[in-house]
Design a protein around this motif. Structure first.
Motif, PDB file in Angstrom:
ATOM      1  N   ALA A 105      38.203  45.221  40.632  1.00 15.16           N
ATOM      2  CA  ALA A 105      36.966  45.126  41.405  1.00 15.16           C
ATOM      3  C   ALA A 105      36.355  43.740  41.203  1.00 15.16           C
ATOM      4  O   ALA A 105      36.078  43.330  40.079  1.00 15.16           O
ATOM      5  N   GLY A 108      32.628  44.214  43.774  1.00 14.58           N
ATOM      6  CA  GLY A 108      32.792  45.504  44.427  1.00 14.58           C
ATOM      7  C   GLY A 108      32.822  46.598  43.385  1.00 14.58           C
ATOM      8  O   GLY A 108      32.522  46.376  42.216  1.00 14.58           O
ATOM      9  N   SER A 130      37.116  44.514  36.049  1.00 13.87           N
ATOM     10  CA  SER A 130      35.910  44.399  36.873  1.00 13.87           C
ATOM     11  C   SER A 130      35.264  43.047  36.623  1.00 13.87           C
ATOM     12  O   SER A 130      34.916  42.720  35.484  1.00 13.87           O
ATOM     13  N   GLY A 133      31.522  43.430  39.152  1.00 10.16           N
ATOM     14  CA  GLY A 133      31.675  44.693  39.863  1.00 10.16           C
ATOM     15  C   GLY A 133      31.619  45.850  38.886  1.00 10.16           C
ATOM     16  O   GLY A 133      31.391  45.664  37.690  1.00 10.16           O
ATOM     17  N   GLY A 179      30.334  42.762  34.549  1.00 11.39           N
ATOM     18  CA  GLY A 179      30.524  43.992  35.304  1.00 11.39           C
ATOM     19  C   GLY A 179      30.607  45.166  34.355  1.00 11.39           C
ATOM     20  O   GLY A 179      30.201  45.077  33.193  1.00 11.39           O
TER      21      GLY A 179
END
Length: 191
Positions: A105, A108, A130, A133, A179
């Protein structure tokens, strides 16, 4: 291929037979033949079973067609990559969990829900990355989880309690940079 019920009751069961019975129980629960509580109890017993007799007793009250729909253990699903770049992904409901799954990710997010999934391998490796995200990985109570991830200016959850002996083992590796990767044990919803 023979089913566990057709083998000698005292013969030791292997991972493939335990996974086969787990899939049969999942089918029965999906058909409404087992409540969520019954399903979870039988599933835990299936993963802890040591003999074919132990496995056969778990499906003795299910109709014959439920046992004939499973022709043998499913082959492991192919390795899968889930991407969320300025977007999102979701893997929920009934799906085949691959032996290796990579989730990425970037600006996102995503959700990987293993509660209703079919495990096709006793060991699953999830690589979760991540960057700016977030990801959430939901695991059922009986699955064993090992988390080897790190957060840099972010978070990477660690699950402490273990699942049922003999149940699939999910190893979650990776990192998060600004993230998060959330790993949570969550029960299945009641019917």
């Amino acid at each position: 291929m023979s089913t566990p019920s057709s083998q000698n009751d005292s013969t030791r069961a292997g991972d493939a037979e335990r996974i086969q019975v787990a899939q049969l129980l999942t089918d029965a629960a999906a058909q409404g033949r087992l409540t969520t509580d019954e399903y979870e109890q039988r599933l835990a017993k299936a993963y802890a079973a040591t003999t074919h007799g132990d496995l056969a007793r778990l499906s003795v009250d299910l109709p014959d067609f439920a046992t004939t729909t499973t022709s043998g253990p499913r082959t492991p699903a192919p390795s899968t990559v889930l991407l969320a770049i300025l977007s999102g992904f979701e893997r929920r409901g009934r799906w085949n969990v691959p032996k290796r799954l990579t989730a990425f990710a970037l600006f996102g997010g995503g959700v990987i829900d293993l509660r209703y999934a079919d495990f096709t391998s006793p060991e699953v490796d999830i690589r979760s990355i991540s960057i700016f995200g977030g990801q959430t990985i939901l695991v059922p109570p009986e699955v064993n989880v090992a988390v080897c991830g790190h957060g840099v200016m972010g978070s990477f959850d660690h699950v402490s309690e273990q699942g049922t002996p003999g149940a699939p083992c999910v190893t979650i590796r990776g990192f998060s940079l600004w993230g998060s990767v959330g790993v949570k044990r969550k029960k299945r919803k009641s019917n």
